[in-house]
Scaffold this motif. Structure first.
Motif, PDB file in Angstrom:
ATOM      1  N   ASP A  62       5.021  -7.368  -5.841  1.00 37.00           N
ATOM      2  CA  ASP A  62       6.373  -6.626  -6.561  1.00 37.00           C
ATOM      3  C   ASP A  62       6.875  -5.768  -5.283  1.00 37.00           C
ATOM      4  OD1 ASP A  62       8.589  -5.699  -7.513  1.00 37.00           O
ATOM      5  OD2 ASP A  62       7.839  -5.240  -9.579  1.00 37.00           O
ATOM      6  N   PRO A  63       7.865  -6.202  -4.381  1.00 39.08           N
ATOM      7  CA  PRO A  63       8.310  -5.284  -3.461  1.00 39.08           C
ATOM      8  C   PRO A  63       8.834  -4.085  -3.952  1.00 39.08           C
ATOM      9  CG  PRO A  63       9.866  -7.272  -3.581  1.00 39.08           C
ATOM     10  CD  PRO A  63       8.566  -7.430  -4.626  1.00 39.08           C
ATOM     11  N   ASP A  64       9.288  -3.848  -5.259  1.00 37.72           N
ATOM     12  CA  ASP A  64      10.072  -2.832  -5.852  1.00 37.72           C
ATOM     13  C   ASP A  64       8.958  -1.683  -6.110  1.00 37.72           C
ATOM     14  OD1 ASP A  64      12.898  -3.663  -5.487  1.00 37.72           O
ATOM     15  OD2 ASP A  64      12.666  -4.395  -7.522  1.00 37.72           O
ATOM     16  N   PHE A  65       7.790  -2.404  -6.565  1.00 34.20           N
ATOM     17  CA  PHE A  65       6.722  -1.364  -6.998  1.00 34.20           C
ATOM     18  C   PHE A  65       5.899  -0.718  -5.641  1.00 34.20           C
ATOM     19  CE2 PHE A  65       2.074  -1.063  -7.433  1.00 34.20           C
ATOM     20  CZ  PHE A  65       2.024  -0.129  -8.458  1.00 34.20           C
ATOM     21  N   GLU A  66       5.976  -1.798  -4.698  1.00 33.48           N
ATOM     22  CA  GLU A  66       5.416  -1.260  -3.420  1.00 33.48           C
ATOM     23  C   GLU A  66       6.405  -0.121  -2.413  1.00 33.48           C
ATOM     24  OE1 GLU A  66       2.551  -0.705  -1.202  1.00 33.48           O
ATOM     25  OE2 GLU A  66       2.532  -2.062  -2.561  1.00 33.48           O
ATOM     26  N   LYS A  67       7.708  -0.107  -2.761  1.00 31.73           N
ATOM     27  CA  LYS A  67       8.616   0.840  -2.506  1.00 31.73           C
ATOM     28  C   LYS A  67       8.409   2.370  -3.190  1.00 31.73           C
ATOM     29  CE  LYS A  67      12.114  -2.245  -1.120  1.00 31.73           C
ATOM     30  NZ  LYS A  67      13.628  -2.804  -1.619  1.00 31.73           N
ATOM     31  N   ALA A  68       8.246   2.058  -4.582  1.00 32.26           N
ATOM     32  CA  ALA A  68       7.932   3.029  -5.335  1.00 32.26           C
ATOM     33  C   ALA A  68       6.688   3.878  -5.260  1.00 32.26           C
ATOM     34  CB  ALA A  68       8.046   2.463  -6.985  1.00 32.26           C
ATOM     35  N   ALA A  72       6.043   7.733  -4.183  1.00 27.96           N
ATOM     36  CA  ALA A  72       5.044   8.580  -4.788  1.00 27.96           C
ATOM     37  C   ALA A  72       3.945   9.059  -3.663  1.00 27.96           C
ATOM     38  CB  ALA A  72       4.065   7.636  -5.725  1.00 27.96           C
ATOM     39  N   ARG A  73       3.458   8.231  -2.753  1.00 23.96           N
ATOM     40  CA  ARG A  73       2.550   8.795  -1.813  1.00 23.96           C
ATOM     41  C   ARG A  73       2.993   9.828  -0.906  1.00 23.96           C
ATOM     42  NH1 ARG A  73       1.902   3.151  -1.102  1.00 23.96           N
ATOM     43  NH2 ARG A  73       0.216   2.238  -2.217  1.00 23.96           N
ATOM     44  N   ARG A  74       4.334   9.748  -0.663  1.00 19.87           N
ATOM     45  CA  ARG A  74       4.848  10.690   0.187  1.00 19.87           C
ATOM     46  C   ARG A  74       5.012  12.226  -0.715  1.00 19.87           C
ATOM     47  NH1 ARG A  74       9.466   7.355   2.752  1.00 19.87           N
ATOM     48  NH2 ARG A  74      10.071   7.544   0.332  1.00 19.87           N
ATOM     49  N   GLY A  75       5.202  12.138  -1.890  1.00 24.83           N
ATOM     50  CA  GLY A  75       5.550  12.961  -2.916  1.00 24.83           C
ATOM     51  C   GLY A  75       4.049  13.781  -2.899  1.00 24.83           C
ATOM     52  N   MET A  76       3.007  13.042  -3.406  1.00 28.76           N
ATOM     53  CA  MET A  76       1.473  13.454  -3.259  1.00 28.76           C
ATOM     54  C   MET A  76       1.135  14.039  -1.983  1.00 28.76           C
ATOM     55  SD  MET A  76      -0.468  10.798  -5.851  1.00 28.76           S
ATOM     56  CE  MET A  76       0.256   9.095  -4.859  1.00 28.76           C
ATOM     57  N   LYS A  77       1.586  13.795  -1.041  1.00 31.22           N
ATOM     58  CA  LYS A  77       1.080  14.296   0.397  1.00 31.22           C
ATOM     59  C   LYS A  77       1.926  15.559   0.276  1.00 31.22           C
ATOM     60  CE  LYS A  77       0.668  13.420   5.284  1.00 31.22           C
ATOM     61  NZ  LYS A  77       0.787  12.387   6.008  1.00 31.22           N
ATOM     62  N   ARG A  78       3.263  15.552   0.324  1.00 29.67           N
ATOM     63  CA  ARG A  78       3.987  16.837   0.392  1.00 29.67           C
ATOM     64  C   ARG A  78       3.577  17.743  -0.722  1.00 29.67           C
ATOM     65  NH1 ARG A  78      10.474  17.141   0.040  1.00 29.67           N
ATOM     66  NH2 ARG A  78      10.537  19.381   0.626  1.00 29.67           N
ATOM     67  N   TYR A  79       3.273  17.463  -1.944  1.00 21.51           N
ATOM     68  CA  TYR A  79       2.926  18.745  -3.291  1.00 21.51           C
ATOM     69  C   TYR A  79       1.463  18.504  -3.274  1.00 21.51           C
ATOM     70  CZ  TYR A  79       7.931  18.459  -3.343  1.00 21.51           C
ATOM     71  OH  TYR A  79       9.242  18.693  -3.190  1.00 21.51           O
ATOM     72  N   HIS A  80       0.555  18.133  -2.333  1.00 22.76           N
ATOM     73  CA  HIS A  80      -0.810  18.045  -2.339  1.00 22.76           C
ATOM     74  C   HIS A  80      -1.399  19.265  -3.285  1.00 22.76           C
ATOM     75  CE1 HIS A  80      -4.919  17.401  -2.007  1.00 22.76           C
ATOM     76  NE2 HIS A  80      -5.077  18.471  -1.293  1.00 22.76           N
TER      77      HIS A  80
END
Length: 88
Positions: A62-68, A72-80
């Motif tokens: 699902d390309p939409d899932f991959e975008k989401a 999420a990965r960027r948010g987890m990295k930023r707010y680690h």
């Protein structure tokens, strides 16, 4: 099946798929051999992705899932640090 071998196999395949009426919709019937080679079973989902050249790719991802997930990965990295504190 890795991506390189599957694309090589399909490029040499001369199978032509015909669009047919199925109830009030239209669809494409995959030959049994092709479905087996792609490890597809009844009920599996494929997602159509339009290509810039006018083509279409069917993928089980699902390309939409991959975008989401990327967001999420960027948010987890930023707010680690904050997430680590909340996990305590």
């Amino acid at each position: 099946m890795n991506e390189n071998s599957s694309s090589k196999d399909l490029k040499g395949d001369s199978t032509v798929l015909q669009v047919r009426k199925i109830g009030n919709s239209i669809g494409v019937i995959l030959p049994k051999e092709l479905a087996a080679r792609l490890n597809l079973k009844e009920g599996d989902k494929l997602f159509p992705v339009e290509q810039s050249g006018g083509g279409l790719v069917l993928t089980p991802y699902d390309p939409d899932f991959e975008k989401a997930m990327e967001v999420a990965r960027r948010g987890m990295k930023r707010y680690h640090n904050a997430l680590a504190e909340l996990a305590k």
